[in-house]
Design a protein around this motif. Structure first.
Motif, mmCIF file in Angstrom:
data_model
loop_
_atom_site.group_PDB
_atom_site.id
_atom_site.type_symbol
_atom_site.label_atom_id
_atom_site.label_comp_id
_atom_site.label_asym_id
_atom_site.label_seq_id
_atom_site.Cartn_x
_atom_site.Cartn_y
_atom_site.Cartn_z
ATOM 1 N N GLY A 194 0.815 -1.215 0.000
ATOM 2 C CA GLY A 194 0.000 0.000 0.000
ATOM 3 C C GLY A 194 0.841 1.255 0.000
ATOM 4 O O GLY A 194 2.055 1.212 -0.176
ATOM 5 N N GLU A 195 0.157 2.372 0.202
ATOM 6 C CA GLU A 195 0.828 3.674 0.322
ATOM 7 C C GLU A 195 1.139 3.903 1.790
ATOM 8 O O GLU A 195 0.457 3.381 2.672
ATOM 9 N N GLU A 196 2.140 4.759 2.042
ATOM 10 C CA GLU A 196 2.569 4.955 3.424
ATOM 11 C C GLU A 196 2.392 6.408 3.863
ATOM 12 O O GLU A 196 2.825 7.322 3.159
ATOM 13 N N PHE A 197 1.780 6.586 5.014
ATOM 14 C CA PHE A 197 1.499 7.922 5.548
ATOM 15 C C PHE A 197 1.967 8.023 6.996
ATOM 16 O O PHE A 197 2.208 7.015 7.648
ATOM 17 N N THR A 198 2.013 9.249 7.494
ATOM 18 C CA THR A 198 2.241 9.451 8.922
ATOM 19 C C THR A 198 0.970 10.013 9.543
ATOM 20 O O THR A 198 0.059 10.471 8.850
ATOM 21 N N PHE A 199 0.929 9.974 10.858
ATOM 22 C CA PHE A 199 -0.084 10.704 11.633
ATOM 23 C C PHE A 199 0.709 11.261 12.803
ATOM 24 O O PHE A 199 1.165 10.511 13.661
ATOM 25 N N ASP A 200 0.936 12.562 12.780
ATOM 26 C CA ASP A 200 1.802 13.195 13.779
ATOM 27 C C ASP A 200 0.966 14.154 14.618
ATOM 28 O O ASP A 200 0.059 14.789 14.087
ATOM 29 N N GLU A 211 -2.424 18.363 14.549
ATOM 30 C CA GLU A 211 -2.410 17.065 13.888
ATOM 31 C C GLU A 211 -1.861 17.236 12.484
ATOM 32 O O GLU A 211 -2.122 18.246 11.837
ATOM 33 N N ASN A 212 -1.091 16.262 12.022
ATOM 34 C CA ASN A 212 -0.405 16.383 10.745
ATOM 35 C C ASN A 212 -0.361 15.024 10.042
ATOM 36 O O ASN A 212 -0.121 14.003 10.681
ATOM 37 N N VAL A 213 -0.605 15.036 8.738
ATOM 38 C CA VAL A 213 -0.463 13.800 7.963
ATOM 39 C C VAL A 213 0.516 14.050 6.821
ATOM 40 O O VAL A 213 0.397 15.032 6.095
ATOM 41 N N MET A 214 1.468 13.168 6.709
ATOM 42 C CA MET A 214 2.492 13.290 5.685
ATOM 43 C C MET A 214 2.424 12.039 4.811
ATOM 44 O O MET A 214 2.171 10.942 5.313
ATOM 45 N N TRP A 215 2.656 12.215 3.519
ATOM 46 C CA TRP A 215 2.610 11.110 2.561
ATOM 47 C C TRP A 215 4.028 10.869 2.074
ATOM 48 O O TRP A 215 4.667 11.801 1.576
#
Ligand SMILES: Nc1ncnc2c1ncn2[C@@H]1O[C@H](COP(=O)(O)OP(=O)(O)OP(=O)(O)O)[C@@H](O)[C@H]1O
Ligand SMILES: [Mg+2]
Length: 415
Positions: A194-200, A211-215
């Motif tokens: 799959g694709e990979e993301f963050t949740f910071d 809150e932050n999401v990075m791809w």
């Protein structure tokens, strides 16, 4: 009210720590630094912010506690902060030793040990990859059998995708096992496509303040395996799109399950083609690789300051919210030896103008860096725009058309 005294472990290394240290002082703390760096080597942002610095080997817990006992005779220490992964547990032990508020060792461990982490999350019903941990070769074979190929084999307390392998079958496992001989305990996991993301997040008292999401593009394991790839990360502006909701909900569930209270967190998660969010890992610290600077570009604000306000005051003086998509591209030089040239930059600057926020490439003549040892590579470009598609286009163009040459490399592509 007198200023609280905060001990910051490793206040000047890695480079981002200096900005967190400066933010603590700016937000009203008296900051005492403890670190491995000689005082003269502290970056100015850290040195100017510190009321006092003790040069002590952080790996030597006894020496650190001794130094703190000495300090405690002169000043009351109110708080200990550490945002560098290797010493998160040390910070927790200091808190316990001196009766200070914040995360205990017991609370910190699940953020460090990938097996403990997943056990706690399984118990809370979070979708983790099927997994097992083992310290024997026979144990790896048994885990592979039970989990089923393809699998990932990686250290239980790894970082930077070091010693991490995807294995597709028994023959592949036989090849990889000798490479893991130096790793005392490994984690074997179902390979999640799959694709990979963050949740910071920045939290205070268990509440998410930012809150932050990075791809990640491509997936970090790919970045790590292939030198020719220019690693790209994109901080996303719109967190309301349907694809991200599974990961955001999971992030909240994970923080609650691990009882996280106050500070920065960095979770990685996978989004499968079927739309399922699968847990990757979580750390009780910010992401590295200049990701906090990228957040700042996206929010037009200061997440370093936001963190300091959260840990000192429990709230943000100004809300932090993404106003742009912000893309970061790391360039790896082609060739060996000193940097000898850069091609493609003028055309990209002509095309994208002020959407390019930063271009920071090693100067001609500087030795190129070891691409395996550093995530930032030999050059760093940051772009931003309201529109995600434009940021995707820009990051792809910078990844392919901007070239940093080293040694005898010519402008003609050999691959
Ligand atoms: N179960 C999995 N399925 C698919 N890919 C995985 C899996 N586990 C790890 N990976 C790949 O390996 C990379 C590194 O793994 P992980 O994030 O667990 O380790 P790390 O070394 O702590 O990471 P970091 O690079 O964030 O410090 C992941 O980003 C992902 O690309
Ligand atoms: Mg990771």
């Amino acid at each position: 009210m007198t200023a609280p005294t905060v001990v910051m472990l490793s206040p000047g290394y890695p480079v981002e720590m200096a900005y967190f240290t400066r933010a603590l002082a700016a937000a009203g703390a008296r900051v005492i630094g403890l670190g491995d760096q000689p005082a003269a080597e502290l970056p100015p942002a850290a040195r100017d912010a510190l009321a006092h610095y003790e040069h002590v080997a952080l790996a030597d817990e006894g020496a650190v506690l001794e130094a703190l006992r000495g300090l405690a005779r002169h000043a009351r220490v109110d708080q200990v902060e550490c945002l560098w992964e290797p010493y998160m547990l040390l910070a927790a032990r200091i808190r316990e030793e001196f009766g200070l508020p914040g995360m205990t060792a017991e609370q910190t461990l699940p953020f460090r040990d990938k097996e403990r982490m997943k056990q706690a999350l399984d118990a809370a019903g979070v979708r983790t990859p099927r997994h097992a941990s083992t310290s024997t070769v026979a144990g790896v074979w048994a885990a592979a059998e039970r989990i089923g190929y393809p699998i990932i084999v990686k250290p239980i307390a790894g970082a930077g995708s070091a010693d991490t392998y995807r294995v597709d079958d028994g023959a592949g496992l036989a090849e990889v096992l000798p490479l893991l001989r130096h790793v005392p305990e490994v984690s074997v996991e179902e390979f999640v496509d799959g694709e990979e993301f963050t949740f910071d997040t920045i939290c205070a008292g268990g509440e998410i303040l930012f809150e932050n999401v990075m791809w990640y593009r491509p997936r970090p394991l790919q970045m790590r395996l292939h030198e020719w790839i220019s690693p790209v990360s994109i901080v996303l502006r719109d967190l309301q799109v349907p694809q991200l909701q599974g990961g955001r909900e999971m992030g909240r569930q994970v923080l609650a399950a691990l009882g996280f209270g106050t500070g920065f967190t960095h979770m990685e998660w996978y989004l499968t083609a079927a739309g399922e969010a699968v847990f990757g890992e979580i750390a009780a610290r910010p992401p590295g690789a200049r990701a906090v600077d990228l957040m700042n570009v996206a929010v037009d604000g200061d997440a370093y300051r936001g963190w300091a306000e959260a840990v000192l005051h429990g709230r943000l003086s100004r809300p932090l919210q993404q106003r742009y998509n912000a893309g970061s591209i790391f360039k790896r030089a082609e060739g060996a030896g000193p940097i000898s040239g850069v091609t493609g930059l003028e055309e990209l600057q002509a095309a994208y103008g002020s959407d390019i926020v930063l271009v920071d490439i090693l100067p001609i003549g500087a030795p190129r860096r070891d691409w395996r040892a550093t995530v930032v590579g030999d050059g760093w470009v940051v772009v931003r725009h309201h529109d995600l598609q434009r940021v995707l286009d820009m990051t792809e163009r910078f990844a392919t058309d901007l070239r940093v040459l080293a040694g005898g490399a010519s402008g003609a592509r050999e691959w």
